[in-house]
Write a protein that holds these residues in place. Sequence first.
Motif, PDB file in Angstrom:
ATOM      1  N   LEU A 113       0.863  -1.182   0.000  1.00  0.00           N
ATOM      2  CA  LEU A 113       0.000   0.000   0.000  1.00  0.00           C
ATOM      3  C   LEU A 113       0.896   1.227   0.000  1.00  0.00           C
ATOM      4  O   LEU A 113       1.600   1.507   0.971  1.00  0.00           O
ATOM      5  CB  LEU A 113      -0.932   0.021   1.215  1.00  0.00           C
ATOM      6  CG  LEU A 113      -2.060   1.066   1.093  1.00  0.00           C
ATOM      7  CD1 LEU A 113      -3.031   0.699  -0.029  1.00  0.00           C
ATOM      8  CD2 LEU A 113      -2.818   1.213   2.401  1.00  0.00           C
ATOM      9  N   ASP A 114       0.891   1.941  -1.112  1.00  0.00           N
ATOM     10  CA  ASP A 114       1.751   3.122  -1.247  1.00  0.00           C
ATOM     11  C   ASP A 114       0.920   4.374  -0.983  1.00  0.00           C
ATOM     12  O   ASP A 114      -0.197   4.511  -1.474  1.00  0.00           O
ATOM     13  CB  ASP A 114       2.319   3.178  -2.676  1.00  0.00           C
ATOM     14  CG  ASP A 114       3.091   4.454  -2.917  1.00  0.00           C
ATOM     15  OD1 ASP A 114       4.137   4.638  -2.279  1.00  0.00           O
ATOM     16  OD2 ASP A 114       2.625   5.282  -3.717  1.00  0.00           O
ATOM     17  N   GLY A 115       1.495   5.293  -0.204  1.00  0.00           N
ATOM     18  CA  GLY A 115       0.781   6.521   0.126  1.00  0.00           C
ATOM     19  C   GLY A 115      -0.177   6.311   1.286  1.00  0.00           C
ATOM     20  O   GLY A 115      -1.186   6.988   1.405  1.00  0.00           O
ATOM     21  N   SER A 116       0.176   5.365   2.161  1.00  0.00           N
ATOM     22  CA  SER A 116      -0.797   5.005   3.211  1.00  0.00           C
ATOM     23  C   SER A 116      -1.050   6.123   4.210  1.00  0.00           C
ATOM     24  O   SER A 116      -2.036   6.098   4.931  1.00  0.00           O
ATOM     25  CB  SER A 116      -0.401   3.713   3.931  1.00  0.00           C
ATOM     26  OG  SER A 116       0.932   3.725   4.306  1.00  0.00           O
ATOM     27  N   ARG A 233       2.037  20.344  -8.297  1.00  0.00           N
ATOM     28  CA  ARG A 233       1.051  19.324  -7.944  1.00  0.00           C
ATOM     29  C   ARG A 233       1.751  18.298  -7.056  1.00  0.00           C
ATOM     30  O   ARG A 233       2.826  17.813  -7.429  1.00  0.00           O
ATOM     31  CB  ARG A 233       0.526  18.603  -9.192  1.00  0.00           C
ATOM     32  CG  ARG A 233      -0.344  19.458 -10.112  1.00  0.00           C
ATOM     33  CD  ARG A 233      -1.733  19.669  -9.547  1.00  0.00           C
ATOM     34  NE  ARG A 233      -2.595  20.385 -10.487  1.00  0.00           N
ATOM     35  CZ  ARG A 233      -2.638  21.704 -10.623  1.00  0.00           C
ATOM     36  NH1 ARG A 233      -1.814  22.451  -9.887  1.00  0.00           N
ATOM     37  NH2 ARG A 233      -3.435  22.275 -11.506  1.00  0.00           N
ATOM     38  N   TYR A 234       1.211  17.996  -5.889  1.00  0.00           N
ATOM     39  CA  TYR A 234       1.829  16.996  -5.016  1.00  0.00           C
ATOM     40  C   TYR A 234       0.745  16.286  -4.228  1.00  0.00           C
ATOM     41  O   TYR A 234       0.075  16.904  -3.400  1.00  0.00           O
ATOM     42  CB  TYR A 234       2.835  17.649  -4.063  1.00  0.00           C
ATOM     43  CG  TYR A 234       3.698  16.647  -3.334  1.00  0.00           C
ATOM     44  CD1 TYR A 234       3.529  16.390  -1.978  1.00  0.00           C
ATOM     45  CD2 TYR A 234       4.679  15.916  -4.008  1.00  0.00           C
ATOM     46  CE1 TYR A 234       4.310  15.455  -1.306  1.00  0.00           C
ATOM     47  CE2 TYR A 234       5.466  14.984  -3.347  1.00  0.00           C
ATOM     48  CZ  TYR A 234       5.281  14.756  -2.002  1.00  0.00           C
ATOM     49  OH  TYR A 234       6.046  13.824  -1.348  1.00  0.00           O
ATOM     50  N   VAL A 235       0.538  15.014  -4.514  1.00  0.00           N
ATOM     51  CA  VAL A 235      -0.512  14.239  -3.837  1.00  0.00           C
ATOM     52  C   VAL A 235       0.030  13.647  -2.535  1.00  0.00           C
ATOM     53  O   VAL A 235      -0.659  13.555  -1.528  1.00  0.00           O
ATOM     54  CB  VAL A 235      -1.055  13.121  -4.748  1.00  0.00           C
ATOM     55  CG1 VAL A 235      -2.136  12.301  -4.048  1.00  0.00           C
ATOM     56  CG2 VAL A 235      -1.598  13.718  -6.047  1.00  0.00           C
ATOM     57  N   SER A 237       1.220  10.538  -2.538  1.00  0.00           N
ATOM     58  CA  SER A 237       1.384   9.090  -2.760  1.00  0.00           C
ATOM     59  C   SER A 237       2.062   8.953  -4.115  1.00  0.00           C
ATOM     60  O   SER A 237       1.587   9.495  -5.124  1.00  0.00           O
ATOM     61  CB  SER A 237       0.061   8.331  -2.700  1.00  0.00           C
ATOM     62  OG  SER A 237      -0.769   8.634  -3.772  1.00  0.00           O
ATOM     63  N   MET A 238       3.172   8.214  -4.103  1.00  0.00           N
ATOM     64  CA  MET A 238       4.014   8.150  -5.308  1.00  0.00           C
ATOM     65  C   MET A 238       3.234   7.659  -6.508  1.00  0.00           C
ATOM     66  O   MET A 238       3.376   8.198  -7.619  1.00  0.00           O
ATOM     67  CB  MET A 238       5.219   7.245  -5.040  1.00  0.00           C
ATOM     68  CG  MET A 238       6.219   7.251  -6.174  1.00  0.00           C
ATOM     69  SD  MET A 238       7.540   6.056  -5.866  1.00  0.00           S
ATOM     70  CE  MET A 238       8.772   6.654  -7.026  1.00  0.00           C
ATOM     71  N   VAL A 239       2.369   6.653  -6.274  1.00  0.00           N
ATOM     72  CA  VAL A 239       1.605   6.097  -7.400  1.00  0.00           C
ATOM     73  C   VAL A 239       0.783   7.196  -8.063  1.00  0.00           C
ATOM     74  O   VAL A 239       0.770   7.329  -9.297  1.00  0.00           O
ATOM     75  CB  VAL A 239       0.678   4.944  -6.930  1.00  0.00           C
ATOM     76  CG1 VAL A 239      -0.324   4.571  -8.026  1.00  0.00           C
ATOM     77  CG2 VAL A 239       1.523   3.720  -6.570  1.00  0.00           C
ATOM     78  N   MET A 253       9.836  14.690  -7.960  1.00  0.00           N
ATOM     79  CA  MET A 253      11.154  14.651  -7.319  1.00  0.00           C
ATOM     80  C   MET A 253      11.003  14.325  -5.848  1.00  0.00           C
ATOM     81  O   MET A 253      10.138  14.897  -5.168  1.00  0.00           O
ATOM     82  CB  MET A 253      11.832  16.036  -7.402  1.00  0.00           C
ATOM     83  CG  MET A 253      11.889  16.594  -8.788  1.00  0.00           C
ATOM     84  SD  MET A 253      12.672  18.217  -8.818  1.00  0.00           S
ATOM     85  CE  MET A 253      11.301  19.272  -8.426  1.00  0.00           C
ATOM     86  N   TYR A 254      11.804  13.366  -5.364  1.00  0.00           N
ATOM     87  CA  TYR A 254      11.942  13.201  -3.919  1.00  0.00           C
ATOM     88  C   TYR A 254      13.444  13.188  -3.624  1.00  0.00           C
ATOM     89  O   TYR A 254      14.071  12.134  -3.550  1.00  0.00           O
ATOM     90  CB  TYR A 254      11.252  11.965  -3.359  1.00  0.00           C
ATOM     91  CG  TYR A 254      10.886  12.187  -1.902  1.00  0.00           C
ATOM     92  CD1 TYR A 254      11.883  12.277  -0.928  1.00  0.00           C
ATOM     93  CD2 TYR A 254       9.575  12.392  -1.505  1.00  0.00           C
ATOM     94  CE1 TYR A 254      11.578  12.552   0.394  1.00  0.00           C
ATOM     95  CE2 TYR A 254       9.248  12.663  -0.177  1.00  0.00           C
ATOM     96  CZ  TYR A 254      10.263  12.757   0.758  1.00  0.00           C
ATOM     97  OH  TYR A 254       9.954  13.028   2.088  1.00  0.00           O
ATOM     98  N   PRO A 255      14.054  14.385  -3.526  1.00  0.00           N
ATOM     99  CA  PRO A 255      15.506  14.457  -3.348  1.00  0.00           C
ATOM    100  C   PRO A 255      15.886  14.041  -1.922  1.00  0.00           C
ATOM    101  O   PRO A 255      15.010  13.858  -1.087  1.00  0.00           O
ATOM    102  CB  PRO A 255      15.819  15.943  -3.546  1.00  0.00           C
ATOM    103  CG  PRO A 255      14.530  16.628  -3.869  1.00  0.00           C
ATOM    104  CD  PRO A 255      13.416  15.714  -3.547  1.00  0.00           C
TER     105      PRO A 255
END
Length: 323
Positions: A113-116, A233-235, A237-239, A253-255
Amino acid sequence: MERELVTLTGFILSLQQNVDEATGDFSILVNAIGLACKAVSTAVRKAGILNLYGMEGSVNVQGEEVKKLDIIAHDNFVSALRLCTKAGILVSEEVEEPIILGKGKYCVCFDPLDGSSNIDCNVSTGSIVAIYKRENPDAEPTIQDALRPGKDLEAALYCMYGSSTQMVLTFGTSVHLFTLDPSVGEFILTSRDMQIPSPGKKIFSCNEGNTKNFDDAVKTLVARFKEESYSARYVGSMVSDLHRTLLYNGVFMYPAAPKPKLRLLYEANPMSLIIENAGGVSVAGKGKRILDIVPTEIHERVPIFVGGKRDLAIVEEELAKLE
Ligand code: AHG
Ligand code: MN
Ligand code: MN
Ligand code: MN
């Protein structure tokens, strides 16, 4: 108008029948993953009714407080993959050690589950899966089956639990989209041979709450996207952020901020394979292709800059300036 009803299983079987050594094993494996995704989709959509929101009570190997749905999703994937007998070894975000299942010819790494962090407020989440064909399927599975660069992947997919449940799957060099039709319980092919649109939209996506911890090159990069009137735009959850990037263009980007967060084996690699096969680029830094990284640990994390060619060229340019 006649609707072409191609199911996930039918689509894979049709492609495999032209492959001499096809045994049907890949189709069985992907079908099992599709079943797990359907079960997770149902759990996510009924969470409010079945009291499935909130914490499960433990802390996982990532140091994250585990959500009830993280565990439900994990259990569904392990059960479906064990029963299909085609996976010899699993790596899950939620479990410290690899799960050895037996002699199955595939190694499956997954984020159940991504973005949980978004689940309790009904914002879209997903599942992410990376599939390797084991180099020596007759041998006992070992962690080495998973410590391989993403360019060796046989396939990758994600399933997004959004306004509809959609699966994006890449194997070979193509990217295909399937949409779950709940009335028949099948993933139906709704877009094939997907490519990131060009010029598409100018969108940058990162958690600017981390700005004070970005290195100077990244601060300059974000300022440049703003200067060039990109939408933000940033939700979270990576998906969801990657699905928008695939459909609209842009850069996610997730630096390192100051440390990387996203995991190589079951987030960065599978998403990078999908984006590269859709004509995009995915790097951990200037000239550091994500898919070339040889993992040393199954939960290792990497910085990631991923999206369409136009915007990744800007990333490379800005990261080079302050080298
Ligand atoms: P997961 O829910 O599987 O642990 O992954 C969360 C990840 C990823 O989905 C997202 O891009 C990122 O965490 C968001 O991190 P921040 O909340 O720090 O922005
Ligand atoms: Mn997590
Ligand atoms: Mn994740
Ligand atoms: Mn997760």
